[in-house]
Design an enzyme around this catalytic site. Structure first.
Site, PDB file in Angstrom:
ATOM      1  N   ASP A 110     -93.604  35.552 134.782  1.00  0.00           N
ATOM      2  CA  ASP A 110     -94.703  35.468 135.750  1.00  0.00           C
ATOM      3  C   ASP A 110     -94.745  36.571 136.814  1.00  0.00           C
ATOM      4  O   ASP A 110     -95.519  36.483 137.761  1.00  0.00           O
ATOM      5  CB  ASP A 110     -94.676  34.097 136.449  1.00  0.00           C
ATOM      6  CG  ASP A 110     -95.122  32.991 135.510  1.00  0.00           C
ATOM      7  OD1 ASP A 110     -96.070  33.216 134.750  1.00  0.00           O
ATOM      8  OD2 ASP A 110     -94.510  31.908 135.533  1.00  0.00           O
ATOM      9  N   ASP A 169    -101.088  32.795 128.596  1.00  0.00           N
ATOM     10  CA  ASP A 169    -101.129  33.210 130.001  1.00  0.00           C
ATOM     11  C   ASP A 169    -100.460  34.573 130.219  1.00  0.00           C
ATOM     12  O   ASP A 169    -100.786  35.306 131.146  1.00  0.00           O
ATOM     13  CB  ASP A 169    -100.388  32.202 130.911  1.00  0.00           C
ATOM     14  CG  ASP A 169    -100.517  30.759 130.483  1.00  0.00           C
ATOM     15  OD1 ASP A 169    -100.693  30.515 129.280  1.00  0.00           O
ATOM     16  OD2 ASP A 169    -100.405  29.883 131.345  1.00  0.00           O
TER      17      ASP A 169
HETATM   18  N1  GLY Z   1     -98.875  28.577 133.317  1.00  0.00           N
HETATM   19  C1  GLY Z   1     -99.899  29.035 134.135  1.00  0.00           C
HETATM   20  C2  GLY Z   1    -101.039  28.121 134.178  1.00  0.00           C
HETATM   21  O1  GLY Z   1    -100.871  26.949 134.439  1.00  0.00           O
HETATM   22  O2  GLY Z   1    -102.135  28.543 133.969  1.00  0.00           O
END
Ligand code: GLY
Length: 390
Positions: A110, A169
């Site tokens: 992230d 993501d």
């Molecule tokens: N994992 C990132 C989201 O919840 O979009």
């Protein structure tokens, strides 16, 4: 004569539309400034806002390792970019200071969300070179998760459930790498991004361009172990925010590479969304395109905000006819999000701007609440509309 009258009528309507959008954007940024004073007040100085529970009237904060830690400083910077309010800028700088240490974080994928939505905007808006080394270091931390045999960046660590998980993501984190590569960094960062995006095209999409949330890899061979979900309704369903990340991710890939394969991918993802029978007329999607209880399923404002921002960028790269479709759909999303159903009344919602997002419904987490990234991408979309289409 009739043609002239029709032209005058249509262009008159378009002008009214544009004037209304200009007023809407101005109103929402003024509200955002006030709301974010409250959000800052509700959030301990060494933490970041996470959500607010209207039923309990209670705010929840996170530490700076939470994947959303960049969105609060990022949203403050967007507000500052529009309002030039010095108090908003001071708050943004205070939150950047507590986030900076996470440039070394390697616990998951992230880093792009955390460090580029924050420091990337700080560098762009404030033009302060002091922010650049933080961004460069974050990119170096992110690529420690790259697996050369599988040619992907591993999203989460291996464990009982997953062998080598990559989630859709993760496309969003490539922006950090591509930007650093383009701004004096190693070309390897670009190659890693291209590899990750190409393998994701191969494995994350169904024939209709709906996405799998998680693809689990054997990272030694690159073999796909399974395709599944974590935050969606079912393994074979299309989770709305995942689809939004895919749209934004491939549009961003085209921005950096001008490779038509990525542009085509983004257009196909857009058509999946916009032609989907379950997309409501007001254009805020249900939390999953295949949620079993549609039309009673919850909507996800965060997915709409990300989609709106991505569609506005996609419109920059297409012909006029496609652009008109994307901008018109994004405008409807923004108008809906700006209405009383989704926008908080001043002084409510714990200081967040938007209501009604869904974090992870199957995990019973953050259901029908405000979320930092809904606000962040909504503000970004409003700025994009103002800068590109007003
Ligand atoms: N994992 C990132 C989201 O919840 O979009």
């Amino acid at each position: 004569m009739i043609a002239l009258l029709m032209f005058t009528f249509i262009s008159g309507n378009a002008q009214t539309n544009q004037k209304a959008m200009g007023q809407l954007i101005d109103r929402q940024f003024k509200l955002a400034q006030e709301q974010y004073y409250l959000l800052a007040k509700n959030t301990p100085a060494d933490r970041m806002p996470k959500t607010f529970y209207p039923i309990k009237d209670s705010s929840e904060s996170s530490d700076t390792k939470w994947w959303c830690s960049g969105f609060f400083p990022g949203a403050l910077l967007y507000i500052y970019e529009y309002t030039k309010d010095p108090a908003t800028l001071s708050e943004a700088k205070r939150r950047l200071a507590i986030l900076e240490k996470e440039k070394h974080y390697t616990g998951n994928h992230d880093l792009g969300f955390m460090m580029f939505c924050s420091f990337g905007n700080a560098y762009r808006i404030l033009k302060d070179p002091a922010y650049k080394p933080t961004i460069d270091t974050a990119a170096a931390s992110l690529i420690t998760r790259y697996k050369p045999n599988a040619k992907v960046i591993q999203s989460w660590n291996s464990g009982n459930r997953w062998v080598g998980p990559v989630i859709i993501d993760n496309m969003m984190n490539l922006e950090l790498l591509l930007w650093v590569a383009q701004n004096g960094g190693d070309n390897n960062l670009k190659q890693i991004s291209l590899n990750h995006a190409d393998i994701t095209i191969q494995n994350h999409f169904r024939k209709d361009y709906g996405t799998y949330h998680v693809v689990d890899y054997n990272m030694n061979t690159g073999e796909v172990v399974k395709k599944a979900t974590w935050q969606g309704d079912a393994d074979e369903s299309t989770w709305a925010r995942g689809q939004a990340w895919a749209l934004y991710g491939y549009t961003m890939m085209y921005r950096f590479t001008k490779d038509n394969r990525y542009l085509n991918q983004a257009k196909q993802i857009a058509q999946f969304i916009l032609k989907h029978p379950s997309l409501p007329a007001d254009r805020v999607p249900y939390w999953d395109f295949d949620a079993k209880d549609i039309p009673n399923a919850l909507r996800d404002a965060s997915a709409a905000a990300i989609m709106a921002s991505a569609l506005l960028e996609l419109g920059q790269y297409t012909n006029k006819k496609e652009r008109e479709q994307y901008v018109s759909e994004a405008r409807t999303m923004l108008q809906t999000l700006s209405g009383s159903e989704y926008t908080a009344k001043p002084g409510t919602n714990g200081g967040f701007l938007l209501k009604h997002s869904v974090g992870a419904l199957p995990l019973k987490s953050e259901i029908d609440v405000p979320l930092t990234y809904a606000d962040y991408y909504y503000l970004e979309a409003l700025l994009r509309y103002k800068n590109w289409y007003l």
